[in-house]
Design an enzyme around this catalytic site. Structure first.
Site, PDB file in Angstrom:
ATOM      1  N   HIS A  44     -52.808  -4.887 -80.885  1.00 64.90           N
ATOM      2  CA  HIS A  44     -52.651  -6.257 -79.829  1.00 64.90           C
ATOM      3  C   HIS A  44     -51.790  -6.292 -79.600  1.00 64.90           C
ATOM      4  O   HIS A  44     -51.332  -6.774 -77.937  1.00 64.90           O
ATOM      5  CB  HIS A  44     -53.249  -7.523 -80.545  1.00 64.90           C
ATOM      6  CG  HIS A  44     -54.812  -7.683 -80.429  1.00 64.90           C
ATOM      7  ND1 HIS A  44     -55.225  -6.860 -81.653  1.00 64.90           N
ATOM      8  CD2 HIS A  44     -55.729  -7.893 -79.697  1.00 64.90           C
ATOM      9  CE1 HIS A  44     -56.613  -7.119 -81.355  1.00 64.90           C
ATOM     10  NE2 HIS A  44     -56.763  -7.815 -80.391  1.00 64.90           N
TER      11      HIS A  44
HETATM   12  N1  LIG Z   1     -67.486  -9.082 -84.673  1.00 69.74           N
HETATM   13  C1  LIG Z   1     -68.246 -10.132 -83.472  1.00 69.74           C
HETATM   14  N2  LIG Z   1     -69.687  -9.548 -83.108  1.00 69.74           N
HETATM   15  C2  LIG Z   1     -69.619 -10.883 -82.092  1.00 69.74           C
HETATM   16  N3  LIG Z   1     -68.636 -11.540 -81.104  1.00 69.74           N
HETATM   17  C3  LIG Z   1     -68.138 -11.316 -81.349  1.00 69.74           C
HETATM   18  C4  LIG Z   1     -67.489 -10.710 -82.366  1.00 69.74           C
HETATM   19  N4  LIG Z   1     -66.208 -10.607 -82.911  1.00 69.74           N
HETATM   20  C5  LIG Z   1     -65.530 -12.067 -81.830  1.00 69.74           C
HETATM   21  N5  LIG Z   1     -67.044 -11.773 -81.068  1.00 69.74           N
HETATM   22  C6  LIG Z   1     -67.213 -13.249 -80.106  1.00 69.74           C
HETATM   23  O1  LIG Z   1     -65.781 -13.000 -78.833  1.00 69.74           O
HETATM   24  C7  LIG Z   1     -65.190 -13.878 -78.345  1.00 69.74           C
HETATM   25  C8  LIG Z   1     -64.258 -14.289 -78.373  1.00 69.74           C
HETATM   26  O2  LIG Z   1     -63.430 -13.326 -77.931  1.00 69.74           O
HETATM   27  P1  LIG Z   1     -62.452 -13.513 -76.509  1.00 69.74           P
HETATM   28  O3  LIG Z   1     -61.696 -13.849 -76.845  1.00 69.74           O
HETATM   29  O4  LIG Z   1     -62.148 -12.628 -74.960  1.00 69.74           O
HETATM   30  O5  LIG Z   1     -61.339 -12.061 -78.115  1.00 69.74           O
HETATM   31  P2  LIG Z   1     -60.169 -12.208 -78.946  1.00 69.74           P
HETATM   32  O6  LIG Z   1     -60.654 -13.065 -80.322  1.00 69.74           O
HETATM   33  O7  LIG Z   1     -59.819 -10.802 -78.973  1.00 69.74           O
HETATM   34  O8  LIG Z   1     -59.137 -13.340 -78.296  1.00 69.74           O
HETATM   35  C9  LIG Z   1     -66.211 -15.661 -79.208  1.00 69.74           C
HETATM   36  O9  LIG Z   1     -66.068 -16.391 -79.119  1.00 69.74           O
HETATM   37  C10 LIG Z   1     -67.085 -14.780 -80.371  1.00 69.74           C
HETATM   38  O10 LIG Z   1     -68.296 -15.127 -79.032  1.00 69.74           O
HETATM   39 MG   LIG Z   2     -57.010 -12.320 -77.466  1.00 66.89          MG
END
Ligand SMILES: Nc1ncnc2c1ncn2[C@@H]1O[C@H](COP(=O)(O)OP(=O)(O)O)[C@@H](O)[C@H]1O
Ligand SMILES: [Mg+2]
Ligand SMILES: Nc1ncnc2c1ncn2[C@@H]1O[C@H](COP(=O)(O)OP(=O)(O)O)[C@@H](O)[C@H]1O
Ligand SMILES: [Mg+2]
Ligand SMILES: [Mg+2]
Ligand SMILES: [Mg+2]
Lengths: 216, 131, 131, 216
Positions: free
Chosen positions: B10
């Site tokens: 990241h």
């Molecule tokens: N393994 C997973 N399966 C399904 N949805 C997931 C998973 N991991 C994360 N999410 C979804 O992604 C969302 C977060 O998205 P985002 O903030 O764009 O990504 P990051 O966590 O990389 O910052 C969470 O609220 C959840 O709904």
């Molecule tokens: Mg993120």
């Protein structure tokens, strides 16, 4: 024809999604701040702004599937967070399920929503109850399937899906996160709606609004 | 030739730092940093489909590529990229379930020594934390 | 207050990158980068007694400090610093046997949530690789 | 008195070590390139150059222990690699073992070398045969103890230690590394002398040379 779910509808759906995500940007960031890294609103806004850019500059996609495929590819390469591969895969599977249909019937719509859900599950391996966007898409797919089986119109199928997605998102609040970043928080993830489930509800609600906005 | 490595973090700084650290003990191995986002206006914290795709392309030689990731969304980005690869390219890529820093150093040393793909993968996944 | 973290890496970039990554989910936790050497003429790859010592001092609040390291020589540098601490300071420091990136994120989240020293340590050491 | 092991000797020892390490810099780097990260010569040269700087600018240390303590602290903060904490701890323990003695007798010398070895073992947890600097210091400490017990002079004790350290370093060549970076190489570490064992031999040889160079 009012409410017909064709390429124009798909384009309206995506423009409406981009608009709503921009409006809800800060709210989605706040949700992600509580149980994540405070970027979900920014990630999606960036992704759908890029989608708008493509829709404005590239050749107009000829089918609903082509619209969704363009969205999928754009989200995958611009979102930067988990939502990128997840929604990217969802829209790609949704596109594939539609084939080259120019207008989407109720049953096909239910199949499309289920395909999107299956794509998210395949990518993220979350189960219902893990407090992820799956908790919006699974009831949405189920509601769409039921509505289609009961003879609803496409617009009605969409409305059922959106309503179920919203209820699913609200219902993530008391859950403990078991996938994604929020799972680092363990029990502290209780008491907040999952940002991805909320954005999923927004996306499906935008589909409903786009269906209502059809030219006469 | 040797097995190439792609470091998907990241943070662009982590990815670049892992490359400099692992390269110390593996000067002949192609190790590519794929860190941070790449969306036109600067690098944010996140992962980039395009950087991972290009990283695999750059690291790919005759002996294949091992991809190391940091958090779950990096894994999902990498898996998505893998799905878009040509089958014969895909067959030469392994996604390691490994500690990104410790695994990269261990994998790089094995690759430098001429170990085949599966052994480099095993080195990454079995890396002892803080050896 | 919360448990502070010190990130001891051979690479300054890795240490700084880990801090930026972990801070995303733990904005109120003091996380200090102690990466690379510090010997007057630029930063080389290696570890610095003085950076680690200063890092612990900076990260130390009422709730103690967890130190994360990358490779073995970083562990040795950190252990040497620990021997020079006053006993009451030393008693509030834990050296984690953890994957430096994955462990730091997990530890930071626990510390942000107000977990005590031993729990933050446990989170670091139990961090699931690529969660 | 020729060969008397006093503060002046300790100072000559460290200056001679710095000189020899600078001469052997590239050779140590090559050894470390084969089974490590190619910096051992650079690390030590930087450390002992810093030692020279301190000896030239700070108040002259009043005892052998004070010399070794200054060296220990300087190496710890300037070397940057494993050799920093290892030699730092070794010289610190050696200094402590000497107390405020102004001249070091044969038995005390053997104790000092054993203390250095114990410091390295405490810091790095390597055992004899792990292909580390312990494989130079352990035979050195044993040889020094034997020589002292048999009534050798201080200079003879040093010579016995240096000879054993060199033999120990040479004997690391066929070993498989089990500690430090070289252990990543597994069987590929066979066929190369351990850089730290070689630099340890250089350091003890410098002690011998410094004892021979005593003012009359
Ligand atoms: N393994 C997973 N399966 C399904 N949805 C997931 C998973 N991991 C994360 N999410 C979804 O992604 C969302 C977060 O998205 P985002 O903030 O764009 O990504 P990051 O966590 O990389 O910052 C969470 O609220 C959840 O709904
Ligand atoms: Mg993120
Ligand atoms: N755990 C250990 N115990 C004893 N000696 C060790 C240990 N780890 C490394 N060494 C010694 O350190 C030497 C390498 O020193 P140096 O190159 O300065 O450090 P680095 O490996 O951090 O680059 C090795 O040749 C070995 O003799
Ligand atoms: Mg997020
Ligand atoms: Mg080295
Ligand atoms: Mg080194």
């Amino acid at each position: 024809m009012a409410g017909s779910l064709d390429t124009a509808w798909a384009l309206r759906w995506m423009r409406e999604t981009a608009r709503v995500i921009a409006v809800e940007r800060a709210a989605l960031i706040d949700l992600d701040r509580a149980i994540g890294d405070a970027d979900h609103g920014e990630n999606l806004d960036r992704g759908f702004t890029a989608v708008l850019g493509k829709l404005d500059t590239e050749d107009a996609p000829a089918t609903p599937a082509a619209v969704l495929k363009l969205v999928a590819m754009t989200l995958m390469s611009t979102v930067g967070g988990a939502a990128g591969p997840l929604y990217g895969t969802a829209f790609l599977r949704a596109a594939t399920s539609l084939g080259d249909a120019e207008e989407i019937e109720a049953a096909q719509l239910a199949t499309m929503i289920a395909a999107a859900r299956d794509g998210i599950v395949a990518r993220g391996k979350a189960e219902p109850g893990d407090k992820t966007m799956v908790d919006a898409w699974t009831p949405a797919a189920d509601a769409a399937t039921t509505a289609a089986r009961e003879g609803s119109t496409g617009a009605e199928v969409l409305a059922a899906a959106a309503e179920a997605a919203r209820a699913g998102a609200v219902a993530t609040e008391p859950l403990i996160a078991r996938k994604g970043r929020a799972s680092y928080l363990g029990e502290r993830s209780i008491g907040h709606q999952d940002p991805g489930a909320v954005s999923s509800a927004l996306i499906l609600e935008a589909a409903v609004d786009a269906a209502g906005d059809g030219a006469p | 030739m040797s097995v190439g490595l792609v470091i998907v973090s990241h943070s662009e700084k982590i990815a670049v730092g892992v490359v400099e650290l692992a390269a110390q003990m593996a000067p002949d191995v192609v190790i590519v940093a794929a860190g941070g986002t790449d969306d036109g206006d600067g690098v944010r914290i996140g992962t980039s489909f395009e950087r991972v795709r290009a990283g695999i392309e750059e690291a790919m030689g005759d002996d294949g590529v091992v991809v190391l990731t940091d958090l779950g969304s990096a894994v999902m980005t990498a898996e998505t990229v893998l799905e878009f690869l040509e089958p014969e390219v895909r067959a030469a890529v392994r996604l390691a379930e490994a500690a990104i820093v410790e695994g990269a150093v261990a994998a790089a040393v094995q690759s430098q020594g001429g170990a085949p793909l599966e052994e480099v993968l095993r080195a990454a996944e079995g890396a002892v934390v803080s050896l």
